[in-house]
Design an enzyme around this catalytic site. Structure first.
Site, PDB file in Angstrom:
ATOM      1  CG  PHE A 136     -11.986  -6.520 -20.320  1.00 40.42           C
ATOM      2  CD1 PHE A 136     -12.469  -5.486 -19.846  1.00 40.42           C
ATOM      3  CD2 PHE A 136     -12.640  -7.898 -20.429  1.00 40.42           C
ATOM      4  CE1 PHE A 136     -13.943  -5.320 -19.786  1.00 40.42           C
ATOM      5  CE2 PHE A 136     -14.323  -7.801 -20.107  1.00 40.42           C
ATOM      6  CZ  PHE A 136     -14.860  -6.610 -19.716  1.00 40.42           C
ATOM      7  CG  ASP A 221      -8.693 -13.206 -17.815  1.00 36.33           C
ATOM      8  OD1 ASP A 221      -9.253 -14.100 -18.319  1.00 36.33           O
ATOM      9  OD2 ASP A 221      -9.231 -12.194 -17.202  1.00 36.33           O
ATOM     10  CE  LYS A 250     -15.136 -12.727 -23.757  1.00 35.81           C
ATOM     11  NZ  LYS A 250     -14.405 -11.985 -22.856  1.00 35.81           N
TER      12      LYS A 250
HETATM   13  C1  LIG Z   1     -14.647 -11.006 -21.539  1.00 32.45           C
HETATM   14  C2  LIG Z   1     -13.407 -11.184 -20.752  1.00 32.45           C
HETATM   15  C3  LIG Z   1     -13.637 -11.298 -19.181  1.00 32.45           C
HETATM   16  C4  LIG Z   1     -15.014 -11.211 -18.629  1.00 32.45           C
HETATM   17  O1  LIG Z   1     -15.957 -12.233 -19.111  1.00 32.45           O
HETATM   18  P1  LIG Z   1     -17.403 -12.041 -18.962  1.00 32.45           P
HETATM   19  O2  LIG Z   1     -18.240 -13.473 -19.299  1.00 32.45           O
HETATM   20  O3  LIG Z   1     -18.008 -10.931 -19.844  1.00 32.45           O
HETATM   21  O4  LIG Z   1     -17.930 -11.565 -17.531  1.00 32.45           O
HETATM   22  C5  LIG Z   1     -12.641 -11.394 -18.440  1.00 32.45           C
HETATM   23  N1  LIG Z   1     -11.386 -11.627 -18.936  1.00 32.45           N
HETATM   24  C6  LIG Z   1     -10.936 -11.497 -20.221  1.00 32.45           C
HETATM   25  C7  LIG Z   1      -9.671 -11.646 -20.600  1.00 32.45           C
HETATM   26  C8  LIG Z   1     -12.203 -11.401 -21.075  1.00 32.45           C
HETATM   27  O5  LIG Z   1     -11.907 -11.236 -22.545  1.00 32.45           O
END
Ligand SMILES: *Cc1c(COP(=O)(O)O)cnc(C)c1O
Length: 401
Positions: A136, A221, A250
């Site tokens: 994700f 990420d 986050k």
């Molecule tokens: C939540 C998440 C995103 C996206 O972040 P948003 O602030 O919702 O756009 C991207 N990568 C990872 C691993 C995430 O958990």
């Protein structure tokens, strides 16, 4: 009609249903506890999806945000401000590598910046991005192109990015996919939305080696895993791997919207004047909040707290030996309780009725991502209640929730 139901009716009429109907309407919070509009309290083991690292209404965030709002809230990036420079310096220092930061408002935007950085540095001769199945990376078109979940991705194709997906954790498959046409590999050090699935030992090192061998960049990420969630500042640091790009969001702002795309080494200069921008990104309030988060994690030893309380909670979950629980994944205060049946939604509802917010991240997995300030006593209050939560959730379909 309860205040919650009344608000839900208004929500249904005025807000798009992209999230379905939220079961709880929250009014306020303090520490790890939140209260709904009907006055019920909950121990918050979700923290706004691994965001509210210092819990709710933490004095350090309140002081930083209100103080900054009283001085300067927003100036755009036509001008600079000291909190943004200091935050960039702090992040580079915590990474322990030379680099430069591009600030964003979200995780998806941090990954969008990373995609553009990769394109700029690698050029059109390397069109292929490699990403993992079940990954994700966000909901915008570029980040979604890299996201390995067909149910959220397929309705919006095509994306204009050439992405090769590999099974997560399989070093051989990754080596085979990373060829001369590959610009970059995007990986989470532990897949959050897939259900807190950590990479096997050695996987990130294998990814680093595969990228070096083919001339590809390694983008890690850390949007969910970063900023202390696993008990380390960044999850990839456990393996001693040095990425080319790290993305964050986050937990960084402790509830204020701020993300970052950090280019390490030469990748710090890949994007030049005019290549990218954002009106709101890295604004003074968001940066002040992030600095308060970093200072408080350091001052209060919250990396150690995440490690210790996370271990304690995982051990207690395993010790109850309930037939519905098959195990616990993850590290620090970032865990999945895995279930023997697709009962996660019923467990989430049952926990809520007992006063605990948890997240059914997968049909058979419950995610816990509480504030990093969670105390041992708070963790114990949940694990003590867990057997009865699970038993109430184990009723036949239709009677639960
Ligand atoms: C939540 C998440 C995103 C996206 O972040 P948003 O602030 O919702 O756009 C991207 N990568 C990872 C691993 C995430 O958990």
């Amino acid at each position: 009609m309860t205040a919650t139901q009344e608000l839900q009716d208004r929500y249904a009429a005025a807000v798009m249903m992209t999230y379905g109907m939220p079961p709880v309407a929250l009014a306020r919070g303090s520490g790890c506890v939140v209260w709904d509009v009907d006055g019920n309290s909950y121990l918050d083991l979700v923290a706004g999806i691994a965001v509210s690292a210092l819990g709710h209404a933490h004095p350090a965030i309140v002081a930083a945000v209100s103080g900054q709002a009283g001085r300067l809230a927003h100036i755009s990036n036509l001008y600079l401000h000291e909190p943004q420079v200091r935050l960039a310096e702090r992040l580079i220092g915590l990474l322990g590598a030379d680099g430069r930061v591009f600030f964003t408002n979200s995780g998806a935007e941090a990954n969008e910046a990373a995609i553009k950085l990769v394109r700029r540095r690698q050029g059109a001769a390397r069109p292929v991005f490699v990403a993992a199945e079940h990954s994700f990376h966000g909901r915008t078109m570029g980040a979604l192109a890299l996201t390995g979940k067909s149910s959220i991705r397929d309705p919006f194709a095509p994306f204009g990015l050439d992405v090769r997906f590999v099974p997560y954790g399989d070093a051989g498959a990754l080596r085979a996919a990373v060829r001369e046409d590959c610009a970059a590999v995007f990986l989470e050090p532990c897949q959050g939305e897939a259900g807190v699935v950590p990479a096997p030992d050695g996987y990130l090192s294998a990814a680093r080696a595969a990228c070096d061998g083919a001339g590809a960049l390694l983008v890690i990420d850390e949007v969910q895993s970063g900023i202390g969630r696993t008990g380390a500042w960044f999850a990839h640091q456990r393996e001693g791997v040095v990425p080319d790009v790290v993305t964050l969001a986050k937990g960084l702002g402790g509830g204020l919207p701020v993300g970052a795309c950090i280019g390490i080494g030469a990748c710090g200069s890949a994007l030049g004047k005019g290549d990218h921008g954002s009106t709101f990104a890295g604004n003074p309030i968001a940066c002040a909040a992030a600095l308060a988060v970093l200072d408080t994690i350091e001052r209060d030893g919250l990396l150690g707290n995440a490690t210790e309380v996370g271990e304690r909670m995982a051990a207690a979950v395993l010790a109850i030996e309930h037939p519905l629980v098959t195990g616990v994944r993850g590290s620090g205060l970032w865990r999945a309780i895995t279930l023997a049946a697709p009962a996660a939604a019923a467990v989430e509802a049952s926990a809520r009725h007992s006063g605990f917010l948890v997240n059914a991240v997968q049909p058979d997995a419950i995610r816990l991502a509480p504030p990093l300030i969670l105390s041992a006593a708070e963790a114990d209050s949940f694990t003590a209640e867990l057997p009865s939560i699970l038993s109430s959730a184990s009723v036949p379909a239709g009677q639960g929730a």
